[in-house]
Structure formats: structure tokens, C-alpha cells
Motif scaffolding. Structure first.
Motif, mmCIF file in Angstrom:
data_model
loop_
_atom_site.group_PDB
_atom_site.id
_atom_site.type_symbol
_atom_site.label_atom_id
_atom_site.label_comp_id
_atom_site.label_asym_id
_atom_site.label_seq_id
_atom_site.Cartn_x
_atom_site.Cartn_y
_atom_site.Cartn_z
ATOM 1 N N GLY A 37 -30.610 -8.637 -19.571
ATOM 2 C CA GLY A 37 -30.063 -9.155 -20.838
ATOM 3 C C GLY A 37 -31.218 -9.563 -21.727
ATOM 4 O O GLY A 37 -32.387 -9.328 -21.438
ATOM 5 N N VAL A 57 -16.642 -11.959 -14.133
ATOM 6 C CA VAL A 57 -16.558 -11.676 -15.565
ATOM 7 C C VAL A 57 -15.415 -10.695 -15.814
ATOM 8 O O VAL A 57 -15.458 -9.567 -15.319
ATOM 9 C CB VAL A 57 -17.886 -11.085 -16.098
ATOM 10 C CG1 VAL A 57 -17.754 -10.729 -17.583
ATOM 11 C CG2 VAL A 57 -19.028 -12.082 -15.882
ATOM 12 N N SER A 75 -13.991 -10.203 -19.107
ATOM 13 C CA SER A 75 -14.316 -9.584 -20.393
ATOM 14 C C SER A 75 -15.414 -10.436 -21.016
ATOM 15 O O SER A 75 -15.841 -11.430 -20.426
ATOM 16 C CB SER A 75 -13.084 -9.569 -21.322
ATOM 17 O OG SER A 75 -12.850 -10.880 -21.836
ATOM 18 N N ARG A 76 -15.813 -10.092 -22.238
ATOM 19 C CA ARG A 76 -16.886 -10.877 -22.866
ATOM 20 C C ARG A 76 -16.395 -12.264 -23.287
ATOM 21 O O ARG A 76 -17.164 -13.121 -23.692
ATOM 22 C CB ARG A 76 -17.483 -10.125 -24.058
ATOM 23 C CG ARG A 76 -18.178 -8.834 -23.649
ATOM 24 C CD ARG A 76 -18.962 -8.218 -24.798
ATOM 25 N NE ARG A 76 -20.010 -9.110 -25.271
ATOM 26 C CZ ARG A 76 -21.203 -9.224 -24.697
ATOM 27 N NH1 ARG A 76 -21.494 -8.533 -23.600
ATOM 28 N NH2 ARG A 76 -22.122 -10.042 -25.199
ATOM 29 N N ASN A 77 -15.103 -12.492 -23.208
ATOM 30 C CA ASN A 77 -14.541 -13.796 -23.602
ATOM 31 C C ASN A 77 -13.686 -14.419 -22.501
ATOM 32 O O ASN A 77 -12.926 -15.367 -22.782
ATOM 33 C CB ASN A 77 -13.666 -13.627 -24.864
ATOM 34 C CG ASN A 77 -14.450 -13.046 -26.027
ATOM 35 O OD1 ASN A 77 -14.417 -11.844 -26.250
ATOM 36 N ND2 ASN A 77 -15.214 -13.883 -26.715
ATOM 37 N N GLY A 119 -23.926 -16.654 -18.306
ATOM 38 C CA GLY A 119 -23.368 -15.361 -18.705
ATOM 39 C C GLY A 119 -23.814 -14.939 -20.088
ATOM 40 O O GLY A 119 -24.130 -13.762 -20.325
ATOM 41 N N ILE A 120 -23.883 -15.894 -21.019
ATOM 42 C CA ILE A 120 -24.350 -15.575 -22.382
ATOM 43 C C ILE A 120 -25.822 -15.168 -22.344
ATOM 44 O O ILE A 120 -26.229 -14.164 -22.918
ATOM 45 C CB ILE A 120 -24.129 -16.782 -23.320
ATOM 46 C CG1 ILE A 120 -22.626 -16.994 -23.576
ATOM 47 C CG2 ILE A 120 -24.875 -16.596 -24.639
ATOM 48 C CD1 ILE A 120 -22.292 -18.298 -24.294
ATOM 49 N N GLY A 127 -26.454 -11.720 -21.341
ATOM 50 C CA GLY A 127 -25.887 -10.662 -22.178
ATOM 51 C C GLY A 127 -24.501 -10.205 -21.733
ATOM 52 O O GLY A 127 -24.010 -9.171 -22.172
ATOM 53 N N LEU A 128 -23.850 -10.998 -20.857
ATOM 54 C CA LEU A 128 -22.545 -10.595 -20.315
ATOM 55 C C LEU A 128 -21.379 -11.173 -21.109
ATOM 56 O O LEU A 128 -20.257 -10.671 -21.016
ATOM 57 C CB LEU A 128 -22.439 -11.094 -18.858
ATOM 58 C CG LEU A 128 -23.521 -10.614 -17.891
ATOM 59 C CD1 LEU A 128 -23.406 -11.369 -16.565
ATOM 60 C CD2 LEU A 128 -23.423 -9.104 -17.679
ATOM 61 N N LEU A 129 -21.614 -12.272 -21.859
ATOM 62 C CA LEU A 129 -20.509 -12.994 -22.500
ATOM 63 C C LEU A 129 -20.825 -13.262 -23.960
ATOM 64 O O LEU A 129 -22.009 -13.361 -24.346
ATOM 65 C CB LEU A 129 -20.289 -14.347 -21.785
ATOM 66 C CG LEU A 129 -19.893 -14.292 -20.301
ATOM 67 C CD1 LEU A 129 -19.850 -15.710 -19.715
ATOM 68 C CD2 LEU A 129 -18.561 -13.589 -20.116
ATOM 69 N N ASP A 130 -19.755 -13.411 -24.770
ATOM 70 C CA ASP A 130 -19.894 -13.862 -26.152
ATOM 71 C C ASP A 130 -19.926 -15.394 -26.160
ATOM 72 O O ASP A 130 -19.950 -16.036 -25.108
ATOM 73 C CB ASP A 130 -18.728 -13.306 -26.998
ATOM 74 C CG ASP A 130 -18.862 -11.786 -27.188
ATOM 75 O OD1 ASP A 130 -17.836 -11.137 -27.469
ATOM 76 O OD2 ASP A 130 -20.003 -11.265 -27.016
ATOM 77 N N VAL A 164 -15.707 -18.684 -24.612
ATOM 78 C CA VAL A 164 -15.203 -18.073 -23.379
ATOM 79 C C VAL A 164 -14.083 -18.909 -22.771
ATOM 80 O O VAL A 164 -14.216 -20.147 -22.685
ATOM 81 C CB VAL A 164 -16.345 -17.918 -22.353
ATOM 82 C CG1 VAL A 164 -15.829 -17.290 -21.049
ATOM 83 C CG2 VAL A 164 -17.475 -17.059 -22.931
#
Ligand SMILES: N[C@H](CCC[C@H](N)C(=O)O)C(=O)O
Length: 291
Positions: free
Chosen positions: A143, A207, A209-211, A239-240, A243-246, A249
Motif C-alpha cells: 500500500g 475486509v 469491501s473498502r467500507n 487497513g487504510i 491501501g485496503l480501506l477508505d 468504515v
């Protein structure tokens, strides 16, 4: 000694809340262990104590003990219950409080929908801030900003984990399915690693989804709880960073839903979730508690 208490829970993480705003109860680790004991005492994951303001601009001091009797730096689900307790007890009429914890000031806010949003402060991202001795470990850059450590656990395993402090220490592992994750075995194995010099809470993050994530946490001083608020913050930050999450969340825990937001960098982590009073009572503390 007979003491009044309030039993509360936030997403199934449960607490005994004590009011020391009118004077100290003089409790020891043995007393906190007794209060947390689910057979001989009241039963709780943590014991939360409300104390008077320690300084101008601060409303209360927030003291946290795990069920094992040890004092710790932070408890996110507890912070929401703390705010609900002081409002319902008439100790404050404010919607937003400034509360001193061992490692900094947090700001819980009572929302109109009954949930509570807590400014948990900025995450601490350097391993030594956990503390975690990362010397000699291989960091796996992934990420934009994140990194994993490869950590040997047990005799023949290595795990990839990210470390985040929310004042208290967290190690976050990513798993494909929290329902089948080896929480009860791998949690204590990671905790046993001597690099976590003051212990650690071990989060297992799926995870979706990204949210949206699912999360189980094997907590320091307790074992697996139905939810861990600071653990949800740590998992989303990890996670953010990877690079896995927005930046907003939803976190599904076994005890309920939490909502976490973090803009990155030195921004605070905002946690929103429920806070419920279960019952009020009094308990006679045994005189012969071992120290
Ligand atoms: N077991 C944690 C404290 C409680 C954290 C958790 N219950 C939360 O909601 O943040 C520790 O030893 O750091």
C-alpha cells in the motif's frame, strides 16, 4: 465494604462503572479482579472509574482496569459508556466532554440517536509507541504508507501483522473469514511474543469491501471480547494505511456495529457506537481479597 456500581455494555463489551467523583474507593487489583469475575463478582471485561476533573478544560478523569486487575491506557467502548454514565448520573449536562485518560484526552459526544461518537485522538504509528520491539524484523511495504511485520509465533508459524497504538497496543492480522480464524490459539500466541513488551490486543480483520470489515479481538488482560472499540480503530487505521480501506468504515463485531472514520496522518480517529446501561446495584467487597 459495600459499593454501588452500574453495569453497562457497548456492542457487547461489558463494564462495571464506579463513581469516584465524591472520593476514592481505595480499590486494589484484587478488588478489580473480583468485580470482573463472572462467577464470584459482578462480571465484566473492564472496570471503568469516573474521577473528577484533573485540570482546567478537562471534565473528568477516566480510569480503566482489565478483568485481570491491571490498569490500562484506553478503552473505546468504555468511553461511550463513560459519557452515557456521567449524563445519566447527573454529573454533567454537556453533550460533548473532554476526558483525561492515561495517554491523552478523548472527547465523547452524545448523539441525538442515542449513539455516542468519541474523538479517540490520533493513532500512534511507530512500533516503539506500542511498545513493540521491531528490531531485526522484516517490514513488508504494502500500500502507500502501510507496512506489515513478519512475526514468528509458536514453533512453526509466521504471521503478517500491523501494529497501531490508540494509547493502548494493537496488532492487526488480516484473515479471510473471522468465523474460522484461530482467535483462541493465535491470539495468545501473538501476545506471548516478547517483542510486545507491555502485552497487546490482537485483532483479526476480514475486509469485506473498502467500507466494511468484520473484526474479532483477543484482548490483553481479558481474552476474546464481543467487541473492542480501540481495536476497531486500530484495524481501520491499519487497513487504510495498507491501501485496503477508505476513510469511513463500518465494523461488524460479534456484539454489534461500530462506525470508524480516519482522515489519515495526525487526524483523530472517530468512533461511533452504542452505549447501554444494563442494571445498577451494590456489592459487598470481601475483606480477605488476596492482593
Ligand atoms: N484490553 C484492552 C483495554 C480495553 C479495550 C477495549 N475493550 C476497547 O473497547 O477499546 C487493553 O488491555 O489495552
Amino acid at each position: 465494604m459495600r459499593i454501588p456500581f452500574t453495569k453497562m455494555q457497548g456492542a457487547g463489551n461489558d463494564f462495571v462503572v464506579l463513581d469516584e467523583t465524591r472520593g476514592r474507593l481505595g480499590l486494589t487489583a484484587a478488588h478489580y479482579r473480583f468485580l470482573g469475575d463472572r462467577h464470584f463478582g459482578v462480571g465484566a471485561d473492564q472496570i471503568l472509574t469516573v474521577r473528577p476533573s484533573p485540570a482546567p478544560g478537562i471534565d473528568f478523569e477516566y480510569i480503566i482496569h482489565n478483568a485481570d486487575g491491571q490498569e490500562v491506557e484506553q478503552c473505546g467502548n468504555g468511553a461511550r459508556c463513560f459519557a452515557r454514565f456521567v449524563r445519566d448520573s447527573g454529573l454533567s449536562t454537556k453533550d460533548t466532554l473532554r476526558v483525561q485518560t492515561m495517554k491523552g484526552v478523548i472527547a465523547p459526544q452524545l448523539n441525538a440517536d442515542g449513539r455516542v461518537t468519541v474523538d479517540m485522538g490520533a493513532p500512534r504509528l511507530e512500533p516503539q509507541e506500542l511498545p513493540f520491539d521491531a528490531s531485526g524484523l522484516k517490514l513488508q511495504p504494502q500500500g502507500d504508507w502501510g507496512n506489515w511485520s513478519i512475526l514468528p509465533v509458536g514453533a512453526a508459524h509466521e504471521v503478517l501483522l500491523a501494529t497501531v497504538s490508540m494509547g493502548n497496543p494493537h496488532a492487526v492480522l488480516q484473515v479471510l473469514d473471522v468465523d474460522t480464524a484461530p482467535v483462541a490459539t493465535l491470539g495468545p500466541q501473538v501476545q506471548a511474543n516478547a517483542r510486545f513488551t507491555q502485552g497487546v490486543n490482537v485483532g483479526f480483520m476480514q475486509v469485506r469491501s473498502r467500507n466494511s470489515i468484520r473484526l474479532r479481538v483477543y484482548e490483553r488482560g481479558v481474552g476474546e471480547t464481543l467487541a473492542c472499540g480501540s481495536g476497531a480503530c486500530a484495524a481501520v487505521v491499519a487497513g487504510i494505511r495498507l491501501g485496503l480501506l477508505d476513510h469511513q468504515v463500518d465494523v461488524e463485531t460479534r456484539g454489534g456495529m461500530l462506525s470508524i472514520a480516519w482522515a489519515g496522518g495526525s487526524a483523530p480517529v472517530l468512533m461511533t457506537g452504542p452505549a447501554t446501561t444494563v442494571f445498577r446495584g451494590e456489592i459487598d467487597m470481601p475483606d480477605n481479597l488476596a492482593a
